[in-house]
Design a protein around this motif. Structure first.
Motif, PDB file in Angstrom:
ATOM      1  N   ALA A 222      17.401  68.336  58.436  1.00  0.00           N
ATOM      2  CA  ALA A 222      17.159  67.932  60.090  1.00  0.00           C
ATOM      3  C   ALA A 222      18.239  68.540  60.565  1.00  0.00           C
ATOM      4  O   ALA A 222      19.253  67.528  60.128  1.00  0.00           O
ATOM      5  CB  ALA A 222      15.972  66.610  59.952  1.00  0.00           C
TER       6      ALA A 222
ATOM      7  N   PHE B  51      14.927  71.800  61.943  1.00  0.00           N
ATOM      8  CA  PHE B  51      14.226  71.076  62.796  1.00  0.00           C
ATOM      9  C   PHE B  51      15.238  70.561  63.617  1.00  0.00           C
ATOM     10  O   PHE B  51      16.200  69.241  63.217  1.00  0.00           O
ATOM     11  CB  PHE B  51      13.817  69.949  62.233  1.00  0.00           C
TER      12      PHE B  51
ATOM     13  N   PHE C  43       5.811  70.008  63.219  1.00  0.00           N
ATOM     14  CA  PHE C  43       6.786  71.126  63.075  1.00  0.00           C
ATOM     15  C   PHE C  43       6.853  71.752  62.368  1.00  0.00           C
ATOM     16  O   PHE C  43       6.491  72.793  61.659  1.00  0.00           O
ATOM     17  CB  PHE C  43       8.171  70.800  63.406  1.00  0.00           C
TER      18      PHE C  43
ATOM     19  N   ASP D 231      13.424  71.240  69.227  1.00  0.00           N
ATOM     20  CA  ASP D 231      12.068  70.981  68.625  1.00  0.00           C
ATOM     21  C   ASP D 231      11.418  69.988  69.701  1.00  0.00           C
ATOM     22  O   ASP D 231      10.339  70.265  69.921  1.00  0.00           O
ATOM     23  CB  ASP D 231      12.099  71.234  67.410  1.00  0.00           C
TER      24      ASP D 231
ATOM     25  N   TYR E  36       8.181  66.226  63.062  1.00  0.00           N
ATOM     26  CA  TYR E  36       8.591  66.510  62.225  1.00  0.00           C
ATOM     27  C   TYR E  36       7.491  67.368  61.351  1.00  0.00           C
ATOM     28  O   TYR E  36       7.427  68.107  60.727  1.00  0.00           O
ATOM     29  CB  TYR E  36       9.359  65.986  61.112  1.00  0.00           C
TER      30      TYR E  36
END
Length: 408
Positions: free
Chosen positions: A253, A212, A365, A302, A362
């Protein structure tokens, strides 16, 4: 002005100029300010003579304008305060008398002060174009603007927030238009880019293919004495604090920061942030001072984050044009760049709220639904923030101001 003329200015209806206009554009930087380019191109396309007045030197903006065959004139007003300022005002006044513009358009508040004072009493229509509302965060400057906006024939506000704030200072609606600086949605366009493009962008940046990735694109501006004392206005410190919270839950991440220090003082502030948040020791953070093209950074990302303490629209419009959803603070015009389908708005200077928004992004995602926000963000930019449309708006306003003022 008659009531009909007032309505024309208020609605920004194009009033075709009866002759070629002479338009001078004054801006205090010869390096930044590339957002004026679509506007001066739109003016020239309509047949008007455009002269751009810039500080001396060969900055990036100077080079670009000359490459496009615009007339560029050095501003005789000194950049730094000193005893030569009065003489500089007089030289600028003489320059305006020589250029004899029908309309003088000025960007950035320092240019506005200089332009207003140097042209008092001259038969020039003045168009103040507000890039961002930061200066209105200062009580001292707000007090001055409560009086000085009356020297502008019209204020072109780069966001609705700036227009609302001038309304609070007593400026009537007919004297404040809204035309965003926007984004070139043809240059910032993800159409045709697929998984291979994303993978290549990530490989070039050294980002894991399945991580991410949040991105923040912004120069690091030094703290301002008159506003948000001791804090950089772009909110890098807020994001870095929020990232600490978020990363504890999601160690894989990654955060990509793009932007060096603006001026030597900005570079020093960036170095202080790197040390304070131990960025060099954090493998989840990549901080690039500059890139030749920012679009691959968005292709790899993202979500984009704009945690500013003060802002117009900032990088959120570029991110949106590249189909990247944004998390923005509620500062200035940033909330105008997103809606409930394309991003999130959080309270400014609130690291916990920003960490929660990162968590929400997130989750989407992980669920595979975040890309739909990017699609909505792209459509919002095309519909509302295309800089070619807004450049035509500014040209309309300059023509209308000249017409309403009774120019031949």
């Amino acid at each position: 002005m008659t009531a009909t003329d007032d309505k024309r200015v208020r609605n920004h209806e194009r009033q075709p100029a009866t002759r070629r206009l002479r338009i001078a554009v004054l801006i205090k930087t010869n390096s930044g300010g590339s957002w004026i380019l679509p506007q001066v191109e739109a003016m020239r396309e309509r047949g008007h003579d455009v002269t751009v007045v810039l500080p001396p030197g060969e900055g990036r903006l100077t080079k670009e304008l000359r490459g496009r065959r615009f007339e560029v004139v050095e501003c005789p007003f000194p950049l730094r305060p000193g005893p030569s300022m009065l003489a500089g005002l007089w030289r600028l006044r003489r320059l305006m008398r020589r250029l004899r513009p029908d309309v003088l358009q000025y960007h950035l508040i320092a240019s506005a002060y200089v332009a207003r004072l140097a042209t008092v009493g001259l038969p020039i229509r003045r168009v103040h174009t507000v890039a961002g509302p930061l200066y209105l965060d200062s009580p001292l400057i707000r007090a001055a603007e409560r009086l000085l906006w009356r020297l502008d024939d019209i204020i072109v506000c780069g966001c609705r927030n700036a227009s609302d704030r001038y309304a609070e200072l007593g400026c009537p609606s007919r004297r404040r238009a809204v035309a965003t600086y926007g984004v070139d949605t043809s240059a910032f366009d993800p159409t045709g880019a697929g998984p291979e493009t994303r993978a290549a962008a990530r490989a070039e940046l050294g980002i894991p293919p399945d991580a991410f990735l949040a991105v923040m694109v912004a120069y690091v501006y030094p703290p301002k004495r008159l506003v948000h004392a001791g804090r950089g206005i772009k909110g890098h410190d807020v994001l870095l604090e929020a990232w600490r919270m978020f990363r504890r839950r999601h160690p894989q991440a990654h955060l990509l920061l793009v932007g060096g220090g603006w001026t030597t003082a900005g570079a020093a502030h960036r170095a202080e942030l790197v040390q304070r948040f131990q960025v060099a020791d954090d493998p989840s953070i990549t901080w690039l001072e500059t890139v030749p093209d920012v679009r691959p950074c968005y292709q790899a990302a993202d979500v984009s984050v704009s945690p500013s303490l003060s802002e117009s629209h900032g990088a959120a419009v570029e991110a949106g044009a590249m189909a990247v959803p944004s998390i923005v603070s509620d500062a200035g015009g940033l909330p105008e760049t997103v809606d409930e389908r394309s991003g999130w708005t959080v309270p400014r200077d609130n690291a916990a709220a920003l960490a929660d928004a990162l968590e929400a992004a997130y989750d989407e995602f992980e669920a595979g639904t975040l890309a739909s926000r990017g699609t909505a963000a792209r459509q919002r930019m095309v519909d509302m923030f295309d800089n070619r449309d807004t450049a035509r708006q500014v040209a309309d306003i300059c023509e209308t101001v000249a017409t309403v003022a009774g120019r031949p």
